[in-house]
Design a protein around this motif. Structure first.
Motif, PDB file in Angstrom:
ATOM      1  N   GLN A 181      64.393  81.918 -46.971  1.00 21.96           N
ATOM      2  CA  GLN A 181      63.611  81.146 -46.010  1.00 21.96           C
ATOM      3  C   GLN A 181      64.351  80.949 -44.697  1.00 21.96           C
ATOM      4  O   GLN A 181      63.798  81.146 -43.620  1.00 21.96           O
ATOM      5  CB  GLN A 181      63.236  79.796 -46.609  1.00 21.96           C
ATOM      6  CG  GLN A 181      62.288  79.903 -47.795  1.00 21.96           C
ATOM      7  CD  GLN A 181      61.943  78.550 -48.380  1.00 21.96           C
ATOM      8  OE1 GLN A 181      62.740  77.612 -48.324  1.00 21.96           O
ATOM      9  NE2 GLN A 181      60.756  78.445 -48.945  1.00 21.96           N
ATOM     10  N   ASP A 182      65.603  80.505 -44.780  1.00 19.10           N
ATOM     11  CA  ASP A 182      66.356  80.316 -43.548  1.00 19.10           C
ATOM     12  C   ASP A 182      67.853  80.368 -43.808  1.00 19.10           C
ATOM     13  O   ASP A 182      68.300  80.290 -44.950  1.00 19.10           O
ATOM     14  CB  ASP A 182      65.977  79.008 -42.839  1.00 19.10           C
ATOM     15  CG  ASP A 182      66.196  77.792 -43.724  1.00 19.10           C
ATOM     16  OD1 ASP A 182      67.337  77.584 -44.156  1.00 19.10           O
ATOM     17  OD2 ASP A 182      65.220  77.058 -43.980  1.00 19.10           O
ATOM     18  N   ARG A 186      59.455  83.140 -39.335  1.00 22.32           N
ATOM     19  CA  ARG A 186      59.023  83.278 -37.942  1.00 22.32           C
ATOM     20  C   ARG A 186      59.752  84.396 -37.197  1.00 22.32           C
ATOM     21  O   ARG A 186      59.457  84.658 -36.034  1.00 22.32           O
ATOM     22  CB  ARG A 186      59.234  81.963 -37.196  1.00 22.32           C
ATOM     23  CG  ARG A 186      58.362  80.820 -37.686  1.00 22.32           C
ATOM     24  CD  ARG A 186      58.659  79.542 -36.923  1.00 22.32           C
ATOM     25  NE  ARG A 186      57.806  78.444 -37.333  1.00 22.32           N
ATOM     26  CZ  ARG A 186      56.613  78.188 -36.800  1.00 22.32           C
ATOM     27  NH1 ARG A 186      56.142  78.961 -35.832  1.00 22.32           N
ATOM     28  NH2 ARG A 186      55.892  77.169 -37.231  1.00 22.32           N
ATOM     29  N   ASP A 227      65.183  81.363 -38.823  1.00 17.93           N
ATOM     30  CA  ASP A 227      63.919  81.155 -39.532  1.00 17.93           C
ATOM     31  C   ASP A 227      63.347  82.542 -39.826  1.00 17.93           C
ATOM     32  O   ASP A 227      62.811  83.206 -38.938  1.00 17.93           O
ATOM     33  CB  ASP A 227      62.959  80.344 -38.661  1.00 17.93           C
ATOM     34  CG  ASP A 227      61.670  79.977 -39.394  1.00 17.93           C
ATOM     35  OD1 ASP A 227      61.266  80.738 -40.299  1.00 17.93           O
ATOM     36  OD2 ASP A 227      61.084  78.942 -39.067  1.00 17.93           O
TER      37      ASP A 227
END
Length: 238
Positions: A130-131, A143, A140
């Motif tokens: 996820q990050d 994104r 991120d």
């Protein structure tokens, strides 16, 4: 959810093709090798969920491959494919950490049932990073951007985030350039001479502010490849 990937190492072309076709029809992504040396390289370098391993192979034997796999990837599920007369090899394989075995000749239904059973009882592998926390911000992955604490946002290309994600998922070890080409670029890297990995890493370092004023995120291991520096905190999703 990404398709699960299975590598089958089997020197009999007809058996290997039949196994690969059955697995593909059942919805798996299939990798194949007919030689022990090639299969061993794939088993320790490629992203896999399961290994189907013949015992008698040209080059490295199945037991040799299993020893190397267990040293590098101790939790990778392995099913031995063996002939009826190879009982000693089956026993040795199970003692080395194989999860199950299938005796030739076997039916497609039996093989698929054993594959399903081994995968169900194996610990799930984190599939989505996820990050990644940085000294001055975070990455991120959803994104495809880096968010710095000073408010700057830097966009990552799809290839850049795939490359960084792979290094994050394999934190703690050096990842060779050939492995990155095979798993991030999805190409057969044997005999390929290219600087594309190095160029992408260089661009990533610029975007990550990976310079003398900030702690390194990506580390070059001379003559071997790249690795994620220790200290970054990673969040996973399944």
């Amino acid at each position: 959810m990404p398709l699960q990937t299975i590598l089958t190492i089997e020197d009999d072309a007809a058996i290997r093709r039949g196994v690969a076709d059955a697995l593909a029809y059942a919805g798996y992504t299939v990798l194949e090798a007919g030689h022990g040396d090639e299969g061993c390289q794939m088993a320790v370098r490629r992203e896999l969920d399961l290994l189907l391993l013949d015992m008698v192979l040209p080059g490295k034997s199945g037991l040799d491959i299993l020893r190397e796999v267990r040293n590098v990837r101790p939790t990778l599920p392995v099913i031995i494919l063996s002939a009826r007369g190879e009982e000693n090899d089956r026993v040795s394989g199970l003692r080395l950490g194989a999860d199950d075995y299938v005796v030739k000749p076997f039916s497609v239904n039996e093989l698929l049932a054993r594959v399903d059973a081994v995968l169900r009882r194996s610990p799930s592998r984190p599939t989505d990073v996820q990050d990644l926390s940085l000294a001055a911000g975070r990455v991120d992955f959803a994104r495809c951007e880096i968010c710095f604490d000073d408010g700057e946002r830097v966009e990552l290309s799809e290839r850049e985030q795939q490359l960084l994600r792979y290094l994050v998922r394999h934190a703690g070890r050096t990842v060779p350039r050939q492995e990155l080409l095979e798993n991030v670029w999805q190409i057969d890297a044997r005999g390929v001479s290219t600087r594309t990995v190095d160029m992408h890493v260089a661009r990533l370092r610029e975007k990550l502010r990976d310079d003398s004023e900030n702690p390194a995120v990506l580390v070059t291991v001379r003559g071997r490849g790249y690795m994620l520096a220790s200290g970054g905190r990673t969040n996973y999703g399944n």
